[in-house]
Enzyme design. Structure first.
Site, PDB file in Angstrom:
ATOM      1  N   TRP A 271      43.178  64.244  49.567  1.00 33.13           N
ATOM      2  CA  TRP A 271      42.706  63.171  48.944  1.00 33.13           C
ATOM      3  C   TRP A 271      41.520  63.050  48.930  1.00 33.13           C
ATOM      4  O   TRP A 271      40.754  63.213  49.781  1.00 33.13           O
ATOM      5  CB  TRP A 271      43.661  61.826  49.517  1.00 33.13           C
TER       6      TRP A 271
ATOM      7  N   ASP B 116      45.567  47.410  36.169  1.00 34.22           N
ATOM      8  CA  ASP B 116      46.087  48.194  37.407  1.00 34.22           C
ATOM      9  C   ASP B 116      47.064  47.562  38.339  1.00 34.22           C
ATOM     10  O   ASP B 116      47.410  46.352  37.961  1.00 34.22           O
ATOM     11  CB  ASP B 116      44.929  48.896  38.072  1.00 34.22           C
ATOM     12  N   ASP B 117      47.017  47.999  39.433  1.00 34.34           N
ATOM     13  CA  ASP B 117      48.087  47.345  40.331  1.00 34.34           C
ATOM     14  C   ASP B 117      47.977  46.052  40.638  1.00 34.34           C
ATOM     15  O   ASP B 117      46.714  45.440  40.592  1.00 34.34           O
ATOM     16  CB  ASP B 117      48.057  48.275  41.539  1.00 34.34           C
TER      17      ASP B 117
ATOM     18  N   ARG C 171      51.603  54.092  52.751  1.00 32.65           N
ATOM     19  CA  ARG C 171      51.419  53.033  51.739  1.00 32.65           C
ATOM     20  C   ARG C 171      52.589  51.876  51.939  1.00 32.65           C
ATOM     21  O   ARG C 171      52.706  51.464  50.858  1.00 32.65           O
ATOM     22  CB  ARG C 171      51.046  53.465  50.483  1.00 32.65           C
TER      23      ARG C 171
ATOM     24  N   TRP D 232      50.640  56.072  35.273  1.00 33.24           N
ATOM     25  CA  TRP D 232      51.713  56.280  36.018  1.00 33.24           C
ATOM     26  C   TRP D 232      51.369  57.099  37.244  1.00 33.24           C
ATOM     27  O   TRP D 232      51.007  58.087  37.347  1.00 33.24           O
ATOM     28  CB  TRP D 232      52.686  57.281  35.159  1.00 33.24           C
ATOM     29  N   ASP D 233      51.504  56.116  38.294  1.00 31.76           N
ATOM     30  CA  ASP D 233      50.857  56.471  39.728  1.00 31.76           C
ATOM     31  C   ASP D 233      52.196  56.852  40.613  1.00 31.76           C
ATOM     32  O   ASP D 233      53.066  56.623  40.348  1.00 31.76           O
ATOM     33  CB  ASP D 233      50.369  55.092  40.272  1.00 31.76           C
ATOM     34  N   MET D 234      51.704  57.464  41.792  1.00 27.31           N
ATOM     35  CA  MET D 234      52.777  57.971  42.841  1.00 27.31           C
ATOM     36  C   MET D 234      51.799  58.068  44.058  1.00 27.31           C
ATOM     37  O   MET D 234      51.157  59.130  44.106  1.00 27.31           O
ATOM     38  CB  MET D 234      53.425  59.283  42.207  1.00 27.31           C
TER      39      MET D 234
ATOM     40  N   CYS E  46      49.084  59.906  37.580  1.00 23.32           N
ATOM     41  CA  CYS E  46      48.303  59.727  38.663  1.00 23.32           C
ATOM     42  C   CYS E  46      49.142  59.747  39.865  1.00 23.32           C
ATOM     43  O   CYS E  46      50.176  59.453  40.129  1.00 23.32           O
ATOM     44  CB  CYS E  46      47.464  58.275  38.744  1.00 23.32           C
TER      45      CYS E  46
ATOM     46  N   ASP F  26      40.903  59.825  43.038  1.00 27.81           N
ATOM     47  CA  ASP F  26      40.643  58.449  43.379  1.00 27.81           C
ATOM     48  C   ASP F  26      39.170  58.159  43.912  1.00 27.81           C
ATOM     49  O   ASP F  26      38.580  57.237  43.836  1.00 27.81           O
ATOM     50  CB  ASP F  26      41.609  58.024  44.585  1.00 27.81           C
TER      51      ASP F  26
END
Length: 727
Positions: free
Chosen positions: A195, A362-363, A442, A476-478, A525, A547
């Site tokens: 990461w 975003d989030d 997370r 589209w995040d993961m 993402c 990131d």
């Protein structure tokens, strides 16, 4: 035809643009690999120097199978190298013996059942060969599929298993491709990291035994990318032979090189056999993912440009495949979870005034999402933050002249969510085992996409949101690896199918969503570049590269990513300073020049910019609008590597070679040095180019063979961008 067959010699000759691949059927039915490399126009198949490795006698019992170069080697019949597949019978034995049965050659390229793959728009772009092998004892049929592209030095391979027997078969290992080389005198190149340090380039000599990259995290991962290349010893960006292997798959993978006792190398690539098996009842089949094999005789750069063009034109799909991508502003590093509707609109308004084209929320916009410990799965706008609703916010941003984008993490669920409280069986889990969902996961769990009902729910809620607001972009995040990989819906003998069934479910969901909303630009993402692979690019034509938004770190990340993936697929943003990941302070110009090598955008609070910074940003936006056709659709050449020194340089050149953008970066300033020259690549030697803003006109051959002088800099983290245009 690009594929020919000699009945007399039992030879298949596959010819791509500047490449040959040769297969021979042996007398005992084994399928042997004869050659892969530069084009061979006329072959004397009786010339034993060409196919000397095939000169073996099946009647000789000592080591014959252990030296035969094979197209799809088995376990248990005398070949002690790593096999391409491994199958278990109902009696518990794991021996099989495949022999040649038939072949078929046809124009075009077939789609793969439920899997992403490269494609053709016309059948004359490629030819396909299918070779069927059978194991007479069990009724197992294996179909080796090869597609050769007319205009690329590319062969794609995939394998299909069919159970025509009377008993169940259990697949334990299923590689998409296997290639035997007549030497191990190569270096192996891989893209590895973590990461925020994705796709660092590592190169090392092959040694006896197994060397491999793999993922067992449930997805392709930031730690390893589903790609390797073998390079001849003299290879650099311009010179030497390169054999590239890129797997079009987003799950657990294995790419291994086995060097045997005779110092010959075998490459296997496909689904990771770790924690994998697949049961085939009579009549059932199994298809492996596609591997894209690229040959280059002109170094690593030529291999990269082949992948770039193929993936840009014949892997990515949809409206945005051929369309310039918008400049965006994302609010994540500006606000994180702490925002209001008014703050969002203030950032969007500032972006509009600076010429930015797309705002991305975003989030944090849904459920009770004020931190990362709740609400995933509850995809309803938070009326405390957005009192007028998502639809009204989108309209207000659109009225400012900006398109609107939004963040989802649809594959995940928070234990603290209404969805989880209602459907605790919907996540990946193993009965009676603790479900890992702590800080390092997370605070979330992974929904079980091997289940149709779960996939249907994701399609339902995403469709409902996207159809009720004018949303033009989806991130589209993961954000976590998969643990306790098991499914409540699968029986005990099918549990080790869960990870692959998850990927198949993910592809079905992505295919349905992107088909329903063809005008939406989807960006993948996975905590940054954790799932930056060709499988995802088939559905989503760009990926958030990392990131880590620090410009200096991004030099390595974007440079390494470019080994396989085109600039148009890389999301790259200018962020705030000090940088939020590592605290480095870098000037706005360098941050912009790094980000402009990909799909350009900003990720900071535009309302806090100084007047001087606003002028710089506005100018960057104007420049990128002028050059993005070069960056996004041009040919990319790497000049100086950040992995080899203090400097980085690259150039993008339009296909007609009339325009170019050159970037140069120096990390640390040095005292008492002379100016250097960098030699450009990819230009037309006979064309005269104006260096815009420099009052200079130079020929292409001068710029490539003499070079362009780099002014001496007296500060750290400096950069220069030159724009070239045909006079």
């Amino acid at each position: 035809m690009l594929i020919s067959y000699s009945e007399e010699e039992k030879i298949f000759h596959l010819k791509a643009a500047d490449m040959s691949y040769i297969i021979q059927i042996c007398d005992d039915g084994k399928i042997a690999h004869a050659y892969w490399g530069r084009t061979i126009k006329n072959i004397n198949f009786r010339n034993k120097s060409i196919i000397s490795t095939l000169n073996y006698d099946p009647k000789v019992t000592s080591f014959n199978m252990d030296v035969l170069p094979q197209e799809y080697p088995a376990y248990g019949t005398g070949d002690f190298r790593s096999p391409a597949y491994h199958v278990q019978l109902e009696n518990g034995s794991t021996i099989s013996n495949l022999v040649y049965n038939s072949y078929k050659i046809y124009g075009g390229k077939p789609k793969l059942e439920g899997l992403p793959a490269t494609y053709v728009e016309n059948d004359d772009e490629a030819d396909t060969l299918e070779i069927t092998m059978i194991d007479k004892l069990t009724g197992l049929n294996v179909v080796l599929t090869y597609t050769v592209f007319k205009n690329y030095n590319v062969i794609t391979r995939s394998t299909k298993f069919i159970n025509y027997g009377r008993e169940k078969l259990k697949l334990l290992k299923v590689m998409s491709a296997s290639v035997d080389f007549d030497s191990s005198n190569y270096d192996m190149l891989q893209l590895s990291g973590s990461w925020a340090r994705e796709k660092s380039i590592y190169r090392h000599a092959l040694v006896p035994g197994i060397q491999a990259v793999d993922s067992a995290r449930g997805f392709s991962s930031a730690q390893q990318n589903p790609f390797i290349a073998l390079l001849s010893k003299n290879t650099d960006e311009i010179n030497g032979e390169v054999f590239g292997f890129s797997l079009v798959y987003s799950g657990n993978f294995l790419a291994e090189v086995y060097v045997d006792q005779f110092l010959k190398a075998r490459v296997n690539i496909g689904i990771n056999p770790f924690d994998f098996s697949w049961v085939m009842t009579p009549g059932e089949s199994f298809r492996t993912p596609e591997v894209v094999m690229v040959y280059s005789k002109n170094g690593l750069g030529d291999m990269s440009r082949t992948y770039h063009k193929l993936y840009r034109n014949r892997l990515c799909r949809g409206l945005y495949r051929d369309k310039e991508r918008p400049i965006l502003i994302n609010n994540w590093e500006a606000t994180y979870f702490n925002f209001t509707e008014e703050k969002i609109k203030d950032i969007a308004k500032a972006g509009s005034e600076l010429g930015i084209e797309l705002f991305v929320l975003d989030d944090g916009w849904f459920g009770k999402r004020n931190s990362d410990n709740c609400s995933l799965g509850d995809w309803v706008e938070d009326r405390n933050k957005l009192p007028n609703g998502l639809h009204k916010l989108v309209k207000d941003v659109n009225d400012m002249g900006l398109a609107f984008g939004i963040w989802f993490e649809p594959e995940m669920v928070s234990p603290d969510s209404d969805l989880y409280r209602k459907h605790q069986d919907w996540c990946l889990h193993v009965s009676d085992r603790e479900r890992s969902s702590g800080k390092h996961q997370r605070n979330q769990l992974v929904l079980d996409l091997s289940r149709k009902d779960v996939c249907d729910e994701i399609v339902r809620f995403m469709s409902e949101i996207l159809k009720n607001a004018n949303i033009s972009y989806v991130k589209w995040d993961m954000n976590r690896p998969y643990t306790e990989i098991g499914s409540e819906k699968l029986s005990s003998e099918h549990q080790r199918e869960t990870a692959h069934r998850y990927v198949l479910g993910l592809y079905r969901v992505m295919d349905e969503i992107t088909s329903r909303f063809p005008n939406v630009l989807f960006e993948s993402c996975a905590s940054g570049g954790g799932r930056f692979d060709p499988g995802i690019l088939y559905y989503m034509s760009q990926t958030w590269t990392s990131d880590c938004t620090d410009a200096v770190e991004r030099l390595k990340i974007q440079y390494g990513t470019s080994v396989v993936y085109p600039n148009i697929s890389m999301g790259a943003h200018v962020s705030a300073c000090p940088n939020h990941q590592i605290g480095r302070i870098t000037d706005m110009e360098t941050r912009g020049n790094v980000a402009m090598a990909g799909n350009f955008g900003y990720e900071l609070d535009l309302t806090k910019l100084t007047e001087e910074e606003k002028i710089i940003v506005k100018k960057q936006v104007e420049i990128y609008k002028e050059i993005r056709h070069i960056i996004q659709f041009g040919d990319f050449y790497r000049i100086l590597s950040p992995f080899e020194g203090n400097e980085t340089s690259w150039i993008s050149v339009t296909e007609d070679k009339k325009e170019a953008v050159v970037s140069y970066f120096k990390v640390l300033a040095e005292p008492n040095i002379l100016p250097i020259r960098i030699k450009l690549q990819g230009l037309d030697p006979s064309t005269m180019y104006e260096i815009i803003g420099e009052d200079m006109i130079c020929s292409g051959d001068e710029l490539m063979y003499i070079g362009i002088e780099v002014p001496r800099e007296t500060k750290d983290f400096s950069s220069i961008m030159w724009r070239l245009k045909e006079v």
